[in-house]
Design a protein around this motif. Sequence first.
Motif, PDB file in Angstrom:
ATOM      1  N   SER A  80      -9.752 -10.319  -1.508  1.00  0.00           N
ATOM      2  CA  SER A  80     -10.249  -9.088  -0.892  1.00  0.00           C
ATOM      3  C   SER A  80     -11.725  -8.883  -1.192  1.00  0.00           C
ATOM      4  O   SER A  80     -12.204  -9.181  -2.291  1.00  0.00           O
ATOM      5  N   GLU A  97      -6.767  -3.007   8.825  1.00  0.00           N
ATOM      6  CA  GLU A  97      -5.761  -2.005   9.164  1.00  0.00           C
ATOM      7  C   GLU A  97      -6.173  -1.346  10.467  1.00  0.00           C
ATOM      8  O   GLU A  97      -7.202  -0.683  10.532  1.00  0.00           O
ATOM      9  N   GLN A 114       0.839  -1.181   0.000  1.00  0.00           N
ATOM     10  CA  GLN A 114       0.000   0.000   0.000  1.00  0.00           C
ATOM     11  C   GLN A 114       0.882   1.242   0.000  1.00  0.00           C
ATOM     12  O   GLN A 114       2.001   1.234   0.486  1.00  0.00           O
ATOM     13  N   GLU A 154      -5.307  -0.740  -4.609  1.00  0.00           N
ATOM     14  CA  GLU A 154      -4.778  -0.129  -3.393  1.00  0.00           C
ATOM     15  C   GLU A 154      -5.950   0.285  -2.520  1.00  0.00           C
ATOM     16  O   GLU A 154      -7.113   0.104  -2.901  1.00  0.00           O
ATOM     17  N   ASP A 155      -5.664   0.831  -1.347  1.00  0.00           N
ATOM     18  CA  ASP A 155      -6.746   1.286  -0.487  1.00  0.00           C
ATOM     19  C   ASP A 155      -7.614   2.293  -1.235  1.00  0.00           C
ATOM     20  O   ASP A 155      -7.107   3.152  -1.957  1.00  0.00           O
ATOM     21  N   GLY A 180      -8.061  -7.701  -4.924  1.00  0.00           N
ATOM     22  CA  GLY A 180      -6.999  -7.448  -3.963  1.00  0.00           C
ATOM     23  C   GLY A 180      -6.587  -8.725  -3.258  1.00  0.00           C
ATOM     24  O   GLY A 180      -7.300  -9.741  -3.302  1.00  0.00           O
ATOM     25  N   ASN A 216      -8.793  -6.861   4.426  1.00  0.00           N
ATOM     26  CA  ASN A 216      -7.879  -5.715   4.484  1.00  0.00           C
ATOM     27  C   ASN A 216      -7.964  -5.006   5.831  1.00  0.00           C
ATOM     28  O   ASN A 216      -8.354  -3.837   5.930  1.00  0.00           O
ATOM     29  N   GLU A 266      -5.596  -8.894   0.149  1.00  0.00           N
ATOM     30  CA  GLU A 266      -5.483  -8.606   1.574  1.00  0.00           C
ATOM     31  C   GLU A 266      -6.677  -9.107   2.376  1.00  0.00           C
ATOM     32  O   GLU A 266      -6.885  -8.671   3.510  1.00  0.00           O
ATOM     33  N   GLU A 286     -10.876  -1.562  -0.729  1.00  0.00           N
ATOM     34  CA  GLU A 286      -9.821  -1.391  -1.724  1.00  0.00           C
ATOM     35  C   GLU A 286     -10.412  -0.996  -3.078  1.00  0.00           C
ATOM     36  O   GLU A 286     -11.459  -1.483  -3.495  1.00  0.00           O
TER      37      GLU A 286
END
Length: 559
Positions: free
Chosen positions: A410, A370, A1, A331-332, A363, A368, A365, A377
Amino acid sequence: QTLDALMLTLFALSAHAYSPALTPVEHGKPLAANSKWVARERSPSSQSIELLFAVKQTNLDVLHSKLMEVSTPSSPKYGKHLSNAAVHEILTPHPDDVLAVRDHLAAHGVTNISAATPNSDMIRATMTIEKAEAVLGGVKYMKLYHTPTDTVAHRILEPYHLPKRVAKAVDFVSPTVHLLAPRVAKTAQPSANSGLSLNTPKALRELYSVGSAVGKASANKQAVTAFLGQYYSQSALESFWSTYCDSQNLVCGQGLPKLVGDATTGRAGIESMLDIETITGLAGNIESEFWGFSGRSPDNIENEPFLKWLTEMSSTSDADVPKIFSTSYGEDENSWSKPAAERLNVEFQKAGVRGISLLFASGDEGANCEGSKFVPEGPASSPYVTAVGGTAPTSGFPSPGSETSIGLSSGGFSDYWAMPSWQTAAVAKYLSTASNLPSAATRGYNVSGRAYPDIAAQATDFCVTPFGCGIAGTSCASPTAAALFSLLNDVRLQAGKSTLGFLNPFIYENSASFYDVTTGSNSGCSFSGGWPAAVGWDASTGFGTPNYEKLSSVVATLP
């Protein structure tokens, strides 16, 4: 990321500066805090850079209405796609806005100015870094390094400023604060029964009930995209075909791919070769193209590779543009400011209304996680692309249906985009009936947002020449799904019908034509789970994986 300091959106407007960003991002964090990108020095003042000014478009509501008319199977206008000229006529910017941008550039002595799209909704201007810094209000470009991918980029780590009139005329200017996130396919160990579970072209054709189907329509084209030094190798592709196609008497590809973009040939990239080998290996006898953009043109001019792809597609004629694109970048969601992401949505709609399908890897992840929260994403979270999640082989592979959700897939809910009407019923059923759903209070997800992925495909145990087997990620799934829809386009083209275009309304109206994946889950936070697979749509595998035999019958009956 990308790191926080490089996910800067433009700041709020002062008396003489403008930004479309909703929330400023704090500066001053170490560049290496959340990423491998490192700023080491100022960009050379003599370095050339190509700035793209995204000029505000008009009639966005008209575009959206027409997109849904031509993309919804139950609509009487289904399949009646618009020409590229008609699309750009709808969105033509106000002439005063185009003039404001051109006058601002001319006032700074910029002479290399041109329309990057047919209606000037993207204006391209090439200049030195020194001049670009002045054009953007006295910013400083920095030279950034990404060691894992040996990538260099020039970006600013501060707000940029435009005169008030120019600021009103544009959605954003690029490349400035946004950096494309380099994604590298995962190299996993093949499954225990390795030779039996590898996702070769032969296995994928059996798994998704393709049978002996190959392309027959002369006008059909499919493409993959590659960014940031992910290059194509002819020798690697030919070696892949020799190993996995010729030896199995399979037709793969239709001649060598056409190369489009500023970065195509070079040292083979694992992502790029995965994409082109997979799509040509599964969709035989269909013309393919490889669209590659590195962020720097052959004459060493810095640019924004993702936008280069979109403007190139927007400027390619209806006769020449591929009708399927598979993209593995992601990406995010919030790495683009919301106003910039809104503009990307319009660019995606421009493609869909022309009959072009955009498939994106969801994705790698999982949910995802965090900081204990699930983070959506993009661009997979956009309502105007088809997000492809991932599955893994199970007992009986490659018999159809022998799949389970894979942890890396993802999925989740957008924080930017409201849930589209075409998916509300399917998602509501999942949220009300599925077992072991993550806690919304703990994980912070937004159940009123666009839910993704839409579908899934195999995402592990792929063989990529010259890198070997055991490759994993939704970067495997997207070109796999794209190949199947390319074959479905071929069925329609053979019958003199349109391509499928924007796929999501079709998918949600024909969910019974997919192999439902009901076991497994994507990963969550630490020891807690992510989104479980379930009957019907779920946030790990969408509606499941394509059943080509059923889907081909469905698309043949559509107008």
